[in-house]
Design a protein around this motif. Sequence first.
Motif, PDB file in Angstrom:
ATOM      1  N   GLN A  45       0.829  -1.198   0.000  1.00  0.00           N
ATOM      2  CA  GLN A  45       0.000   0.000   0.000  1.00  0.00           C
ATOM      3  C   GLN A  45       0.871   1.259   0.000  1.00  0.00           C
ATOM      4  O   GLN A  45       0.561   2.231  -0.677  1.00  0.00           O
ATOM      5  CB  GLN A  45      -0.927   0.018   1.215  1.00  0.00           C
ATOM      6  N   ALA A  46       1.962   1.233   0.759  1.00  0.00           N
ATOM      7  CA  ALA A  46       2.863   2.381   0.816  1.00  0.00           C
ATOM      8  C   ALA A  46       3.498   2.626  -0.553  1.00  0.00           C
ATOM      9  O   ALA A  46       3.624   3.770  -0.998  1.00  0.00           O
ATOM     10  CB  ALA A  46       3.939   2.164   1.875  1.00  0.00           C
ATOM     11  N   GLU A  48       2.213   1.759  -3.450  1.00  0.00           N
ATOM     12  CA  GLU A  48       1.148   2.208  -4.332  1.00  0.00           C
ATOM     13  C   GLU A  48       0.839   3.687  -4.091  1.00  0.00           C
ATOM     14  O   GLU A  48       0.657   4.453  -5.031  1.00  0.00           O
ATOM     15  CB  GLU A  48      -0.105   1.347  -4.111  1.00  0.00           C
ATOM     16  N   GLU A  49       0.789   4.090  -2.822  1.00  0.00           N
ATOM     17  CA  GLU A  49       0.537   5.500  -2.500  1.00  0.00           C
ATOM     18  C   GLU A  49       1.667   6.389  -3.022  1.00  0.00           C
ATOM     19  O   GLU A  49       1.418   7.444  -3.608  1.00  0.00           O
ATOM     20  CB  GLU A  49       0.393   5.689  -0.994  1.00  0.00           C
ATOM     21  N   ASN A  52       1.327   6.746  -6.828  1.00  0.00           N
ATOM     22  CA  ASN A  52       0.143   7.402  -7.376  1.00  0.00           C
ATOM     23  C   ASN A  52      -0.172   8.778  -6.800  1.00  0.00           C
ATOM     24  O   ASN A  52      -1.118   9.411  -7.255  1.00  0.00           O
ATOM     25  CB  ASN A  52      -1.080   6.498  -7.205  1.00  0.00           C
ATOM     26  N   THR A  53       0.545   9.225  -5.824  1.00  0.00           N
ATOM     27  CA  THR A  53       0.306  10.556  -5.263  1.00  0.00           C
ATOM     28  C   THR A  53       1.580  11.379  -5.396  1.00  0.00           C
ATOM     29  O   THR A  53       2.689  10.852  -5.263  1.00  0.00           O
ATOM     30  CB  THR A  53      -0.119  10.494  -3.786  1.00  0.00           C
ATOM     31  N   GLY A  56       3.623  11.222  -2.059  1.00  0.00           N
ATOM     32  CA  GLY A  56       3.649   9.979  -1.321  1.00  0.00           C
ATOM     33  C   GLY A  56       5.069   9.631  -0.901  1.00  0.00           C
ATOM     34  O   GLY A  56       6.002   9.745  -1.676  1.00  0.00           O
TER      35      GLY A  56
END
Length: 143
Positions: A45-46, A48-49, A52-53, A56
């Motif tokens: 998740q980290a 992916e964040e 995509n941000t 992040g």
Amino acid sequence: MRRKRWLAAILAAGTACTALFGCGSRQIVGTEMARPGESSEKELQAWEEAKNTPYGKYPELITYTLGKMTGGNRSNMPERDTYEDNVYTRYLRECLNIQNKDVFEAMEDQYTVNVDMAIASGELPDVMVIEDRETLIRLAEGE
């Protein structure tokens, strides 16, 4: 002439960002990539964040290489700071978990020579300013 330098710098930075952050790949400069099945859900998740941000933070330190053009006054940095360790780079490391590693530093009058040597050796930094169109074409064609 100044417009051409800015355009070349923007193209080089865009190319470097694409190479550094990739198109969904997890190839990381300076760290080992986790093997499939070894990453926890929280770590995935980290990643992916971070991917995509715009702000992040990466779960592992990401190191990118840099060809740096220096100024005669050390960019007015405090005495203890360097181009790899200064207020800006410490902020990026804290917020995004990224760090630059300078491959070469050169004054403006020697910078082009260092860029040409990097191209000739095939050991290109992830980010560097390209001063003219001909150099950009050489890089694009892989010469």
